[in-house]
Design an enzyme around this catalytic site. Structure first.
Site, PDB file in Angstrom:
ATOM      1  N   CYS A 226       0.838  -1.169   0.016  1.00 56.13           N
ATOM      2  CA  CYS A 226       0.037   0.013   0.029  1.00 56.13           C
ATOM      3  C   CYS A 226       0.910   1.214   0.005  1.00 56.13           C
ATOM      4  CB  CYS A 226      -0.834  -0.119   1.307  1.00 56.13           C
ATOM      5  SG  CYS A 226      -1.566  -1.422   1.589  1.00 56.13           S
TER       6      CYS A 226
ATOM      7  N   GLU B 118       8.646 -13.521 -20.347  1.00 57.08           N
ATOM      8  CA  GLU B 118       8.406 -12.055 -19.959  1.00 57.08           C
ATOM      9  C   GLU B 118       7.383 -11.513 -21.168  1.00 57.08           C
ATOM     10  OE1 GLU B 118       8.710 -10.145 -17.733  1.00 57.08           O
ATOM     11  OE2 GLU B 118       8.710  -7.876 -18.536  1.00 57.08           O
TER      12      GLU B 118
ATOM     13  N   TRP C 176      -3.801  -1.846  -1.252  1.00 57.69           N
ATOM     14  CA  TRP C 176      -3.901  -3.142  -2.096  1.00 57.69           C
ATOM     15  C   TRP C 176      -4.412  -4.267  -1.182  1.00 57.69           C
ATOM     16  CZ3 TRP C 176      -1.530  -7.868  -2.539  1.00 57.69           C
ATOM     17  CH2 TRP C 176      -1.708  -8.406  -3.629  1.00 57.69           C
TER      18      TRP C 176
ATOM     19  N   ARG D 103       1.025   1.886  -6.088  1.00 60.20           N
ATOM     20  CA  ARG D 103       1.382   0.822  -5.054  1.00 60.20           C
ATOM     21  C   ARG D 103       0.136  -0.224  -4.813  1.00 60.20           C
ATOM     22  NH1 ARG D 103       6.305   1.030  -2.670  1.00 60.20           N
ATOM     23  NH2 ARG D 103       5.236  -0.115  -0.805  1.00 60.20           N
TER      24      ARG D 103
ATOM     25  N   LYS E 179       2.582  -1.992  -7.606  1.00 64.26           N
ATOM     26  CA  LYS E 179       3.983  -2.099  -8.139  1.00 64.26           C
ATOM     27  C   LYS E 179       4.921  -2.813  -7.242  1.00 64.26           C
ATOM     28  CE  LYS E 179       6.904  -0.465 -11.153  1.00 64.26           C
ATOM     29  NZ  LYS E 179       7.196  -1.168 -12.255  1.00 64.26           N
TER      30      LYS E 179
ATOM     31  N   HIS F 176       6.041 -31.541 -26.168  1.00 60.92           N
ATOM     32  CA  HIS F 176       5.675 -32.491 -25.351  1.00 60.92           C
ATOM     33  C   HIS F 176       4.451 -32.404 -24.659  1.00 60.92           C
ATOM     34  CE1 HIS F 176       9.772 -34.236 -25.783  1.00 60.92           C
ATOM     35  NE2 HIS F 176      10.282 -32.909 -25.596  1.00 60.92           N
TER      36      HIS F 176
ATOM     37  N   LYS G  20       3.850  -9.914 -19.859  1.00 66.67           N
ATOM     38  CA  LYS G  20       3.252  -8.391 -20.137  1.00 66.67           C
ATOM     39  C   LYS G  20       1.964  -8.565 -20.570  1.00 66.67           C
ATOM     40  CE  LYS G  20       5.527  -6.743 -18.246  1.00 66.67           C
ATOM     41  NZ  LYS G  20       6.503  -6.901 -17.556  1.00 66.67           N
TER      42      LYS G  20
ATOM     43  N   GLU H 249      -0.666  -9.435 -17.957  1.00 65.04           N
ATOM     44  CA  GLU H 249      -0.734  -8.201 -17.064  1.00 65.04           C
ATOM     45  C   GLU H 249      -1.621  -7.102 -17.641  1.00 65.04           C
ATOM     46  OE1 GLU H 249       3.416  -7.499 -15.968  1.00 65.04           O
ATOM     47  OE2 GLU H 249       2.713  -7.474 -14.086  1.00 65.04           O
TER      48      GLU H 249
ATOM     49  N   ASN I 192       0.973  -0.499   6.264  1.00 63.73           N
ATOM     50  CA  ASN I 192       1.357  -1.113   5.122  1.00 63.73           C
ATOM     51  C   ASN I 192       2.125  -2.332   5.455  1.00 63.73           C
ATOM     52  OD1 ASN I 192       2.519  -1.830   2.438  1.00 63.73           O
ATOM     53  ND2 ASN I 192       4.077  -0.445   2.550  1.00 63.73           N
ATOM     54  N   GLY I 193       1.758  -3.564   4.949  1.00 60.85           N
ATOM     55  CA  GLY I 193       2.297  -4.619   5.332  1.00 60.85           C
ATOM     56  C   GLY I 193       1.424  -5.910   5.900  1.00 60.85           C
TER      57      GLY I 193
HETATM   58  O1  M6R Z   1      10.393  -4.841  -7.487  1.00 60.41           O
HETATM   59  P1  M6R Z   1      10.731  -6.263  -8.028  1.00 60.41           P
HETATM   60  O2  M6R Z   1      11.305  -6.219  -9.060  1.00 60.41           O
HETATM   61  O3  M6R Z   1      11.370  -7.177  -6.801  1.00 60.41           O
HETATM   62  O4  M6R Z   1       9.198  -6.840  -8.391  1.00 60.41           O
HETATM   63  C1  M6R Z   1       8.897  -8.231  -8.593  1.00 60.41           C
HETATM   64  C2  M6R Z   1       7.572  -8.540  -9.168  1.00 60.41           C
HETATM   65  O5  M6R Z   1       6.712  -8.081  -8.440  1.00 60.41           O
HETATM   66  C3  M6R Z   1       7.425  -7.496 -10.716  1.00 60.41           C
HETATM   67  O6  M6R Z   1       8.221  -7.709 -11.512  1.00 60.41           O
HETATM   68  C4  M6R Z   1       6.086  -7.860 -11.256  1.00 60.41           C
HETATM   69  O7  M6R Z   1       6.101  -9.194 -11.721  1.00 60.41           O
HETATM   70  C5  M6R Z   1       5.703  -6.656 -12.238  1.00 60.41           C
HETATM   71  N1  M6R Z   1       4.341  -6.543 -12.284  1.00 60.41           N
HETATM   72  C6  M6R Z   1       5.972  -7.296 -13.723  1.00 60.41           C
HETATM   73  O8  M6R Z   1       5.744  -6.301 -14.652  1.00 60.41           O
END
Ligand code: M6R
Length: 598
Positions: A2, A474, A75, A27, A593, A497, A478, A481, A99-100
């Site tokens: 958060c 990756e 969040w 965040r 984030k 396979h 993307k 997401e 936060n946490g």
């Molecule tokens: O801040 P970090 O690189 O440790 O974060 C890791 C993942 O949470 C982050 O890469 C996440 O997968 C992103 N949303 C990817 O776009």
């Protein structure tokens, strides 16, 4: 996960909190809330959804004059994203933001329920304020706060205010970031990241774990591990230029376009003649290391996989990769003389941070590749290299990934040099990479046009071999997401396979077909899919007539140059599909984030 902001002073508090939360909204954006204390009156507002809903709710509220305020953007971890579960959480005369995650909240809640204390929300956070008021019946407020914090297990950054001492903000930090800022008017600010403080504070204290204390108009008291600390402020870097979109539609788009510049910055001062130089590592005997473990989450995990291929191929050193959330519980064996590399954009990811703590406790040499200086991960690791991506605001990572991969490649070359291996071709290619990610308008237009054909279907397979396999992972991440469509990354040679059973014309294959690495092998795998009528978008410098759609990349001499160009294409493709689907590119649903919870 958060965002937290706090302020003590006489300026319009509502606006300060809203502006600060705006910087942190990426965040978490399930709900937001704030509380303002002025003239002994506690006012609070909460709203579900984005910050604009909160702004709307407190539109007519004014809060000028000496006082204090705290605000939170959420969040959800415990309990649905509704108003009751939004922060601040209220007691009879106090309120808290957090936060946490409080891991032992159920235990504490049961204890308080036995005392006939009632709860409104399903959150872990509410127990903090209830515990505080419970102890405040028996002792002064600071001791009640201290006693409450001592009972919490887990990760937290907490701000608490109380009508019983209308001038104080109580704060605590353990395992989640919290910063105290100060400005020229000697006002105190709080935030869970630098961004809300930039332009408003000159100096800051990055609180360490196990810190708690209180602040008022004239006083800041911090205890660390029970010991009273001297308040040593450091200067705050005041560069806010990242905060503007510079004419781009989204921060993500701006960040994709910035990649060429930031890759140049990664290289800056680190290539001398034909050598990679890392001043930070110069006194380290890295050639003695015979095994490297790379550990990370999400996109950073994909960068780690690329790092593994490069370390073995270029530096001839054994490397393995761990997903941090798996590593932390699997009782992995860690050799004392091994190197443990964690990779993280934010430097605050809870799973990665915990994995780092475990490896350090086991005696491994730890090394952080991270984008945020002063982050928890950087502070904890023995060694660190900063990836220099600048602040990344798009929740879907782009330029951070590019800089992580480049840094890892440079690190592999650095070790290879120490072992007297020939790296001339690598250095030439390295210097060429910034030009591979320049976005040409013609390319962006083409991807925009193609994107309309990829808005449905029953799934996407991104396929590649070697380093192009993590790039496939990756690319698929993307797309998932941003578009909320199902996508998988797969090793091209592995499709036969099992996954090949899924293939039909509504199964979209995005094939990464570099010329300089296993072209013929990848091509055969792709042909197996075409034979089963998969719709194919191939990305390659070599024409491929069997494709339904084709994006031609430049002729390169090194596969890593092809890697970066293809990375750019997969990013643009995911973004353009998302835009056509009308999704929120910068803040996709359900994401945040910085994942500071387990
Ligand atoms: O801040 P970090 O690189 O440790 O974060 C890791 C993942 O949470 C982050 O890469 C996440 O997968 C992103 N949303 C990817 O776009």
């Amino acid at each position: 996960m958060c965002g937290i902001v706090g302020y003590i002073g006489k300026n319009e508090k509502k606006q300060i909190i809203l502006n600060g939360l705006k910087e942190l909204e990426y965040r978490g954006y399930d709900s937001a809330g704030m509380a303002v204390m002025k003239d002994g009156e506690l006012s609070f507002f909460k709203a579900v959804g984005k910050l604009e809903n909160l702004a709307h709710k407190c539109h007519d509220f004014l809060s000028e004059g000496e006082g204090l305020a705290i605000g939170h953007t959420r969040w959800a971890t415990h309990g649905k994203p509704n108003e009751i579960n939004a922060h601040p959480h209220l007691g009879e005369y106090s309120c808290v933001i957090h936060n946490g995650i409080i891991e032992n909240y159920k235990e504490l809640k049961d204890k308080l329920l036995k005392e006939n204390i009632e709860f409104l929300s399903q959150t872990d956070t509410e127990i903090i304020v209830k515990l505080f008021e419970f102890y405040a019946q028996k002792m002064d407020l600071f001791n009640a706060f201290k006693k409450s914090i001592e009972e919490l297990k887990g990760a937290f950054a907490i701000l608490l205010i109380s009508k019983k001492d209308e001038n104080k903000v109580f704060f605590a930090k353990n395992g989640a970031p919290l910063i105290v800022g100060k400005n020229s008017q000697k006002e105190f600010w709080f935030a869970s990241a630098d961004a809300p403080l930039i332009g408003f504070c000159d100096e800051v204290i990055y609180l360490e774990d196990l810190s708690l204390g209180y602040a008022s108009k004239d006083e800041l008291v911090i205890y660390e591990n029970g010991i009273l600390k001297n308040n040593t402020f450091v200067k705050l870097n005041n560069d806010k230029s990242y905060a503007q979109k510079d004419g781009f539609r989204f921060f993500m788009e701006k960040e994709i376009y910035e990649q060429s510049r930031v890759l140049n910055e990664v290289l800056m001062g680190r290539i001398k003649g034909d050598e990679v130089v890392f001043d930070e590592l110069e006194n380290e005997n890295l050639t003695a290391i015979d095994e490297i473990t790379l550990c990370a989450c999400g996109t950073s995990y994909h960068a780690a996989l690329v790092g593994m291929y490069l370390l073995e191929r270029v530096a001839k050193i054994k490397a393995r990769v761990e997903i941090a959330s798996e590593f932390r519980y699997r009782k992995a064996l860690i050799k004392k003389d091994s190197l443990f590399i964690v990779i993280s954009q934010s430097g605050e990811t809870a799973d990665t941070l915990e994995a780092l703590k475990i490896a350090k406790a086991e005696g491994a040499k730890t090394f952080a590749i991270c984008n945020v200086d002063n982050s928890s991960i950087v502070r904890l690791a023995h060694l660190s290299l900063l990836t220099r991506a600048g602040i990344e605001k798009g929740v879907a990572s782009t330029k951070a990934f590019a800089t992580q991969v480049l840094t890892l490649w440079m690190f592999a070359i650095f070790i290879a040099q120490k072992k007297a291996l020939n790296v001339n071709e690598e250095i030439k290619a390295l210097l060429h990479t910034p030009s591979c990610v320049v976005v040409k308008q013609i390319l962006h237009d083409k991807i925009h046009r193609l994107s309309k054909r990829y808005l449905d279907g029953h799934g996407f397979f991104y396929i590649g071999r070697d380093v192009f396999y993590p790039l496939a992972l990756e690319g698929a991440l993307k797309l998932k997401e941003l578009s909320y469509l199902h996508a998988e990354g797969y090793p091209a040679g592995e499709m036969k396979h099992g996954p090949i059973a899924l293939v039909d014309s509504k199964l979209y294959t995005i094939a990464l077909m570099p010329e300089n690495l296993l072209y013929e092998k990848t091509k055969s795998n792709v042909e197996e899919l075409i034979a089963r009528d998969s719709t194919l978008l191939s990305i390659s410098p070599l024409d491929f007539d069997l494709s339904d759609d084709f994006i031609k990349t430049s002729k390169q001499n090194h596969f890593m140059c092809e890697f970066f160009e293809m990375m750019l294409i997969t990013q643009l493709l995911a973004m353009e599909i998302s835009i056509r689907l009308g999704n929120d590119v910068d803040m996709p649903r359900n994401l945040a984030k910085s994942v500071t919870v387990e």
